[in-house]
Design a protein around this motif. Sequence first.
Motif, PDB file in Angstrom:
ATOM      1  N   LEU A 118       0.854  -1.189   0.000  1.00  0.00           N
ATOM      2  CA  LEU A 118       0.000   0.000   0.000  1.00  0.00           C
ATOM      3  C   LEU A 118       0.891   1.240   0.000  1.00  0.00           C
ATOM      4  CD1 LEU A 118      -2.755   1.493   0.359  1.00  0.00           C
ATOM      5  CD2 LEU A 118      -2.329   1.350   2.826  1.00  0.00           C
ATOM      6  N   GLU A 119       0.804   2.041  -1.053  1.00  0.00           N
ATOM      7  CA  GLU A 119       1.590   3.283  -1.108  1.00  0.00           C
ATOM      8  C   GLU A 119       0.876   4.378  -0.333  1.00  0.00           C
ATOM      9  OE1 GLU A 119       2.328   4.643  -5.144  1.00  0.00           O
ATOM     10  OE2 GLU A 119       2.356   2.521  -5.704  1.00  0.00           O
ATOM     11  N   VAL A 120       1.632   5.137   0.428  1.00  0.00           N
ATOM     12  CA  VAL A 120       1.070   6.273   1.175  1.00  0.00           C
ATOM     13  C   VAL A 120       1.940   7.486   0.867  1.00  0.00           C
ATOM     14  CG1 VAL A 120       0.389   7.132   3.449  1.00  0.00           C
ATOM     15  CG2 VAL A 120       0.272   4.684   2.975  1.00  0.00           C
ATOM     16  N   THR A 121       1.353   8.484   0.232  1.00  0.00           N
ATOM     17  CA  THR A 121       2.157   9.621  -0.226  1.00  0.00           C
ATOM     18  C   THR A 121       1.441  10.954   0.054  1.00  0.00           C
ATOM     19  OG1 THR A 121       1.195   9.542  -2.435  1.00  0.00           O
ATOM     20  CG2 THR A 121       3.219   8.268  -2.106  1.00  0.00           C
ATOM     21  N   LEU A 168      -4.339   7.331   9.692  1.00  0.00           N
ATOM     22  CA  LEU A 168      -3.839   8.655   9.299  1.00  0.00           C
ATOM     23  C   LEU A 168      -2.900   9.223  10.357  1.00  0.00           C
ATOM     24  CD1 LEU A 168      -7.032  10.217   7.645  1.00  0.00           C
ATOM     25  CD2 LEU A 168      -4.952   9.445   6.486  1.00  0.00           C
ATOM     26  N   ARG A 169      -3.249   9.006  11.613  1.00  0.00           N
ATOM     27  CA  ARG A 169      -2.369   9.480  12.691  1.00  0.00           C
ATOM     28  C   ARG A 169      -1.048   8.719  12.677  1.00  0.00           C
ATOM     29  NH1 ARG A 169      -6.715   8.859  16.268  1.00  0.00           N
ATOM     30  NH2 ARG A 169      -8.077  10.549  15.621  1.00  0.00           N
ATOM     31  N   ARG A 170      -1.140   7.420  12.455  1.00  0.00           N
ATOM     32  CA  ARG A 170       0.054   6.553  12.448  1.00  0.00           C
ATOM     33  C   ARG A 170       1.056   6.974  11.353  1.00  0.00           C
ATOM     34  NH1 ARG A 170       3.686   4.342  11.390  1.00  0.00           N
ATOM     35  NH2 ARG A 170       4.469   2.215  11.612  1.00  0.00           N
ATOM     36  N   VAL A 171       0.541   7.423  10.201  1.00  0.00           N
ATOM     37  CA  VAL A 171       1.454   7.834   9.121  1.00  0.00           C
ATOM     38  C   VAL A 171       1.795   9.331   9.208  1.00  0.00           C
ATOM     39  CG1 VAL A 171       0.688   6.010   7.545  1.00  0.00           C
ATOM     40  CG2 VAL A 171      -0.393   8.280   7.400  1.00  0.00           C
ATOM     41  N   ALA A 197     -12.807  11.446   6.403  1.00  0.00           N
ATOM     42  CA  ALA A 197     -11.676  10.526   6.584  1.00  0.00           C
ATOM     43  C   ALA A 197     -11.450  10.250   8.069  1.00  0.00           C
ATOM     44  CB  ALA A 197     -10.417  11.114   5.949  1.00  0.00           C
ATOM     45  N   LEU A 198     -11.687  11.274   8.911  1.00  0.00           N
ATOM     46  CA  LEU A 198     -11.426  11.153  10.350  1.00  0.00           C
ATOM     47  C   LEU A 198     -12.645  10.667  11.132  1.00  0.00           C
ATOM     48  CD1 LEU A 198      -9.410  14.488  10.814  1.00  0.00           C
ATOM     49  CD2 LEU A 198      -8.477  12.162  10.714  1.00  0.00           C
TER      50      LEU A 198
END
Length: 262
Positions: A118-121, A168-171, A197-198
């Motif tokens: 999974l890409e997270v950018t 989201l917090r983790r990344v 999202a949150l």
Amino acid sequence: MNGKYSPPPAGNGEVLIREGLKDIGARLEQPLRRIFLQRALSLGGLSLLSGCAAIDEESVEAALMKVSRFNDKAQAWLFDPRRLAPTYPESMITRPFPFNAYYGEDEIRQVDAEAYRLEVTGLVADRHAWTLAELRAMPQTAQVTRHICVEGWSAIGKWGGIPFADFLRRVGADTSARYVGFKCADDYYTSIDMPTALHAQTLLALTYDGRELPPRYGFPMKLRMPTKLGYKNPKHIQAIFVTNTYPGGYWEDQGYNWFGGS
Ligand SMILES: Nc1nc2c(c(=O)[nH]1)N[C@H]1C(S)=C(S)[C@@H](COP(=O)(O)O)O[C@H]1N2
Ligand SMILES: [Mo]
């Protein structure tokens, strides 16, 4: 939208229950566009639309797009981040749960679990690509909610996975950014507003009905949001990005309302 699923007979409760302002917006857009275009063309000069006499298809399209973007703003304003969508007992799960995609069941994407990353950018502190094992190691939760498709069917299902806010917090995502975008293994793409999202019920879903998410429902992962219509819930997610640049979406770019609340 072009899925081969035929809705179950009405009467078992699995009919479209919400005729709310928000999904009417999405459902009416196509006919509305046609009527609007006809009127505009037959009147010859609807100068309030564009401020000029020449009304062509493009300027009507542009004006309608403005109406739709205005709807997005109104819906974003109406959205209450603390209000929870209804949840249901497991006995109410729709069996079999419908399949839908912009293609038929014979073309369901097969994603290789071993090779999957999974890409997270974008606006995130940690841009590393995630394996499935890493995703499964994060704390998980499950919920039984109703999925509502603009095609006129709805169904209750059980999805399990990582609360997206935790992810989201983790990344280290910039949660003041406007959008979270998704790219899928089947060329589908969509994007959502940060408050959704949150939202507490927005899940990065890895399971369906207590088992690994099957290919038909988006293996290895989908974003499940009971506060949004079906087309906003991307299956087979390959990349997630946080951005302030409007990313649009597969159906949204063809005229469906972007906010797509349910
Ligand atoms: N990757 C991908 N995600 C997608 C779609 C798609 O075609 N491709 N279709 C959307 C639509 S319109 C619906 S209704 C739901 C269907 O999800 P389901 O197969 O779990 O019922 O997936 C949404 N997410
Ligand atoms: Mo849908």
